[in-house]
Design an enzyme around this catalytic site. Structure first.
Site, PDB file in Angstrom:
ATOM      1  N   LYS A  76       0.844  -1.207   0.000  1.00 41.78           N
ATOM      2  CA  LYS A  76       0.000   0.000   0.000  1.00 41.78           C
ATOM      3  C   LYS A  76       0.876   1.252   0.000  1.00 41.78           C
ATOM      4  O   LYS A  76       2.080   1.170   0.283  1.00 41.78           O
ATOM      5  CB  LYS A  76      -0.902  -0.025   1.240  1.00 41.78           C
ATOM      6  N   TYR A 111      16.533  29.500   9.113  1.00 40.10           N
ATOM      7  CA  TYR A 111      15.441  30.302   9.672  1.00 40.10           C
ATOM      8  C   TYR A 111      15.439  30.320  11.196  1.00 40.10           C
ATOM      9  O   TYR A 111      15.564  29.271  11.829  1.00 40.10           O
ATOM     10  CB  TYR A 111      14.086  29.757   9.210  1.00 40.10           C
TER      11      TYR A 111
HETATM   12  C1  PLP Z   1      -0.254  -1.617   6.840  1.00 36.81           C
HETATM   13  C2  PLP Z   1      -0.881  -2.882   7.248  1.00 36.81           C
HETATM   14  C3  PLP Z   1      -0.109  -4.049   7.438  1.00 36.81           C
HETATM   15  C4  PLP Z   1       1.407  -4.049   7.430  1.00 36.81           C
HETATM   16  O1  PLP Z   1       1.893  -3.575   8.654  1.00 36.81           O
HETATM   17  P1  PLP Z   1       3.454  -3.529   8.990  1.00 36.81           P
HETATM   18  O2  PLP Z   1       3.525  -3.096  10.402  1.00 36.81           O
HETATM   19  O3  PLP Z   1       4.049  -2.536   8.057  1.00 36.81           O
HETATM   20  O4  PLP Z   1       3.984  -4.902   8.759  1.00 36.81           O
HETATM   21  C5  PLP Z   1      -0.784  -5.228   7.685  1.00 36.81           C
HETATM   22  N1  PLP Z   1      -2.128  -5.248   7.767  1.00 36.81           N
HETATM   23  C6  PLP Z   1      -2.899  -4.157   7.615  1.00 36.81           C
HETATM   24  C7  PLP Z   1      -4.375  -4.260   7.751  1.00 36.81           C
HETATM   25  C8  PLP Z   1      -2.299  -2.928   7.374  1.00 36.81           C
HETATM   26  O5  PLP Z   1      -3.067  -1.844   7.253  1.00 36.81           O
END
Ligand code: PLP
Length: 403
Positions: A62, A291
């Site tokens: 994702k 800054y």
């Molecule tokens: C993002 C996500 C994962 C992966 O999690 P990690 O901690 O990066 O391994 C697994 N399951 C779901 C539902 C997620 O949203």
């Protein structure tokens, strides 16, 4: 020049470079570049897969593969033994199909107005978190004329998505009817941890076990039970069931909040964020930098201007919080306020030249700070650092077997 580092040859101000020296190759690189080592992804997946076997690995790609490039990462993960892919929404799943990836893909977070027919046509597994979604998926499947592959999600305590436990038996009963009617196939039951404590994990596992039992009592036979993401998959054999969903570990960053590094787990960060020195100046004691003059020189020193800022994913919150970069392989602190496009690095009395390579984060085996270290300085987690690398940064993929 220190004369010991082979990258010394890569300084553009070196005399008369010719087309075969690293100098020219370095100049040809984009100014801001995220180099993604696909072989590291493959090796990380293999390492997790070996650890969790016989549970299967679902590689989570994702958010553009946590900023690493979803399709490229997906292929590298499949080479490392991943049995399938996970994404949040359907558009991310379609992008994988459009890239020619035909493995199992599951998507679990849906637009309330999502059309499921294209997902069913594309053979995408659908995570279902409510009775209403279940009906919509089943209706879409009837319209398409082929059953939808469904993973029913139960809320075991994250209070985010998933069917609440009191409603679960009724949803399973309805899913069973729809399965008999031929509009869906329940291929999985899943949930997600809150990543809090082992006690909470145990409580979530108890809910999950009850939910699986209830699904079976309703006549369902989910072949894929999955709840663990990287953290629990790594440390708790009881959380692995039939599959684990691995994100951060595959990218070579730590899932743990207790200081356990990815290196300690044998994982290699896949992304290196690099640029080159854009300006160098010598300043006198008392000179302020950037800054607000959060920082002033307490001695005569050399400042290197690094053309990466918060628009590129360097958190502004890391200003004056101990973040480092490497220049010519040596670590130096970022000083003063991190700006949108740039930051300032105090190199002391070290020699630096225009065009010298700067690594903002990367593989600690090269001496570079990790994204996890930068995250620590910014009061966040490595996940946020890599997913926020900005659009101005060019992604370059290296390695990766042809598939
Ligand atoms: C993002 C996500 C994962 C992966 O999690 P990690 O901690 O990066 O391994 C697994 N399951 C779901 C539902 C997620 O949203």
């Amino acid at each position: 020049m220190s004369g010991t580092d082979p990258s010394d040859a890569a300084t553009p101000d070196a005399a008369t470079p010719d087309a075969t020296t690293p100098d020219v190759a370095a100049r040809a690189r984009p100014l801001r570049e995220a180099v993604i080592d696909l072989d590291a992804i493959t090796a990380n997946v293999r390492r997790v897969a070996d650890r969790v076997a016989p549970a299967a690995v679902i590689a989570v790609v994702k958010a553009n593969g946590y900023g690493h490039g979803a399709a490229e990462v997906a292929r590298a993960a499949l080479s490392g033994g991943a049995a399938g892919l996970g994404v949040a929404d359907l558009d991310e799943a379609y992008a994988l199909r459009a890239a020619g990836i035909d493995s199992r893909v599951i998507a679990w977070l849906h637009d309330p107005f999502a059309e499921f027919a294209p997902a069913i046509r594309a053979g995408i597994d659908v995570g279902v978190s409510s009775r209403e979604q279940l009906e919509r998926v089943a209706d879409a499947a009837v319209a398409v004329g082929r059953p939808a592959a469904v993973h029913l999600k139960v809320d075991t305590g994250l209070s985010r998505n998933g069917v609440p436990e009191p409603e679960w038996p009724a949803v399973c009963a309805r899913a069973s009817e729809l399965e008999h009617a031929g509009s869906i196939r329940v291929v999985g039951v899943f949930s997600h941890f809150a990543n809090t404590s082992r006690d909470v994990d145990a409580a979530q596992l108890a809910v999950f076990d009850r939910a699986v039992e209830a699904a079976r009592s309703a006549g369902l036979d989910p072949a894929l039970r999955h709840i663990a993401s990287s953290e629990e998959a790594w440390r708790d054999p009881d959380a692995r069931y039939d599959a684990v969903r691995i994100g951060i570990a595959m990218y070579g960053l730590t899932p743990f909040g207790d200081g356990t590094t990815a290196t300690a787990l044998g994982l290699v960060p896949a992304m290196t964020l690099r640029t080159r020195v854009a300006a160098v100046r010598r300043v006198e004691p008392g000179a302020g930098a950037s800054y607000g003059h959060l920082w002033t020189a307490d001695r005569a020193t050399t400042l290197a201007l690094v053309p990466v800022g918060y628009a590129d994913g360097l958190p502004r919150h890391a200003s004056e919080r101990g973040a480092h970069v490497t220049i010519r392989g040596r670590r130096h602190p970022i000083v003063g306020r991190i700006a949108m496009d740039q930051c300032i690095v105090d190199v002391g009395d070290d020699e630096v030249g225009l065009g010298d390579e700067v690594v903002v984060f990367g593989d600690p085996a090269t001496g570079a700070p990790t994204a996890d270290e930068l995250a620590e300085a910014a009061g966040t987690i490595g996940y946020e650092v890599v997913t926020r690398v900005g659009p101005r940064v060019v992604r370059t993929h290296v390695g990766g077997a042809e598939r």
